[in-house]
Scaffold this motif. Structure first.
Motif, short mmCIF file in Angstrom:
data_model
loop_
_atom_site.label_atom_id
_atom_site.label_comp_id
_atom_site.label_asym_id
_atom_site.label_seq_id
_atom_site.Cartn_x
_atom_site.Cartn_y
_atom_site.Cartn_z
N UNK A 140 -20.14 0.95 3.78
CA UNK A 140 -19.70 0.24 2.57
C UNK A 140 -18.47 0.93 1.99
N UNK A 141 -17.44 0.14 1.77
CA UNK A 141 -16.18 0.68 1.27
C UNK A 141 -15.98 0.32 -0.19
N UNK A 142 -15.22 1.15 -0.89
CA UNK A 142 -14.85 0.82 -2.27
C UNK A 142 -13.58 -0.02 -2.28
N UNK A 143 -13.67 -1.16 -2.95
CA UNK A 143 -12.52 -2.03 -3.14
C UNK A 143 -12.77 -2.86 -4.39
N UNK A 144 -11.72 -3.26 -5.03
CA UNK A 144 -11.81 -4.26 -6.10
C UNK A 144 -11.09 -5.51 -5.64
N UNK A 145 -11.63 -6.67 -6.02
CA UNK A 145 -10.99 -7.93 -5.67
C UNK A 145 -11.06 -8.22 -4.19
N UNK A 146 -9.99 -8.76 -3.66
CA UNK A 146 -9.88 -9.12 -2.25
C UNK A 146 -8.58 -8.52 -1.71
N UNK A 189 -6.08 3.12 -0.12
CA UNK A 189 -5.15 2.01 -0.05
C UNK A 189 -5.71 0.70 -0.57
N UNK A 190 -6.97 0.66 -0.91
CA UNK A 190 -7.60 -0.57 -1.39
C UNK A 190 -7.79 -0.49 -2.90
N UNK A 191 -7.03 -1.27 -3.64
CA UNK A 191 -7.07 -1.26 -5.10
C UNK A 191 -6.79 0.14 -5.66
N UNK A 192 -5.82 0.81 -5.03
CA UNK A 192 -5.43 2.15 -5.47
C UNK A 192 -3.94 2.32 -5.30
N UNK A 193 -3.32 2.96 -6.26
CA UNK A 193 -1.90 3.26 -6.16
C UNK A 193 -1.69 4.44 -5.23
N UNK A 194 -0.44 4.70 -4.93
CA UNK A 194 -0.10 5.85 -4.08
C UNK A 194 -0.66 7.14 -4.68
N UNK A 195 -0.44 7.32 -5.97
CA UNK A 195 -0.91 8.54 -6.64
C UNK A 195 -2.43 8.61 -6.65
#
Length: 274
Positions: A140-146, A189-195
């Motif tokens: 199970x991965x963390x992501x928001x949205x699609x 990389x999923x619902x996350x900025x570079x920082x």
């Protein structure tokens, strides 16, 4: 830590490598590269020979703003490849990269061993129940949205705390249905900025509190090549650096395009813990 894959206990106390096989035309690094049976089987054999424990097959690109693929098209792409690989290499532990329960079910019934879901069951209400019925390990991965909307959903009160809370909720939901073997993926990389990607990596050891195997997938991603001002094609060295950091912070599985180099990272970092 062990997981049960088709009756085979895989010990994750020693980190393992998951090789990537994208059969999509638009994946960020190798989209369209493996599109005929010969090239697919050659790539799989190459990854297995280099030491991959798992092969992760995906037929729906999850890169930012990727085109939507219907369930029918996803099945049309992936099922023949599952059958092809398992006919040629019957002992292969295939991971299926999908967020759709129907795709998961058909692939497991065709002989795949585990499911890798970018949405942790949030894009298909029947996914967790399906995994419970199939009795297979579940990533199970963390992501928001699609994949189409996730880059607009990067506001967090406290990034690491919010991601940890997300996993506590999703694991509780899985446990309530009887799912035993759960692996967590922070979703670089999923619902996350570079920082935010680097903040997550710098604090990765905090995920040990969950007491579940940790999968890390940073292979050739933009969090590497944007910083180095290069491209995905030239991001192997950066990938190895971040994989080494992830291993030192507790990663159990490295999901990668380049198996040989990931195996080398594992061999060298294991010497540091002796």
């Amino acid at each position: 830590m062990t997981i049960n894959c088709k009756g085979q206990l895989i010990n994750l106390s020693s980190p393992k490598v998951m090789g990537i096989l994208n059969i999509t035309p638009d994946s960020f690094y190798d989209g369209g590269k493996h599109k005929d049976e010969k090239s697919i089987l050659h790539h799989v054999e190459h990854m297995l020979n280099e030491g991959a424990t798992f092969i992760d097959v995906g037929a729906y690109s999850s890169r930012p703003n990727a085109d939507h693929v219907s369930e029918t098209d996803e099945l049309r792409r992936i099922l023949p490849i599952v059958n092809l690989i398992l006919k040629a290499f019957p002992s292969t532990l295939l991971s299926i990269d999908t967020f759709r329960s129907h795709v998961a079910k058909q692939c497991i019934e065709a002989g795949a061993a585990l499911i890798n879901d970018i949405s942790a069951g949030q894009l298909d209400d029947t996914m967790l129940k399906t995994i419970a019925d199939l009795h297979v390990p579940y990533i199970m991965m963390h992501m928001r949205g699609t994949p189409q909307t996730m880059q607009q959903q990067t506001n967090y009160d406290n990034l690491v705390k919010d991601v940890l809370f997300y996993f506590s909720e999703r694991i509780a939901a899985a446990k309530a249905l009887g799912i035993i073997d759960v692996i967590i993926d922070p979703g670089f990389g999923f619902a996350k900025t570079l920082e935010q990607n680097y903040e997550l990596l710098s604090k990765l050891e905090l995920f040990k509190i969950i007491e579940k195997p940790l999968l890390v997938g940073v292979s050739r991603k933009s969090m590497i090549y944007k910083i180095l001002e290069t491209s995905a094609n030239k991001a192997l060295n950066g990938t190895s650096v971040l994989n080494t950091v992830a291993l030192q912070k507790g990663a159990s599985i490295l999901r990668v395009h380049d198996v040989k180099e990931a195996i080398e990272c594992i061999k060298l970092t294991e010497l540091l813990s002796c």
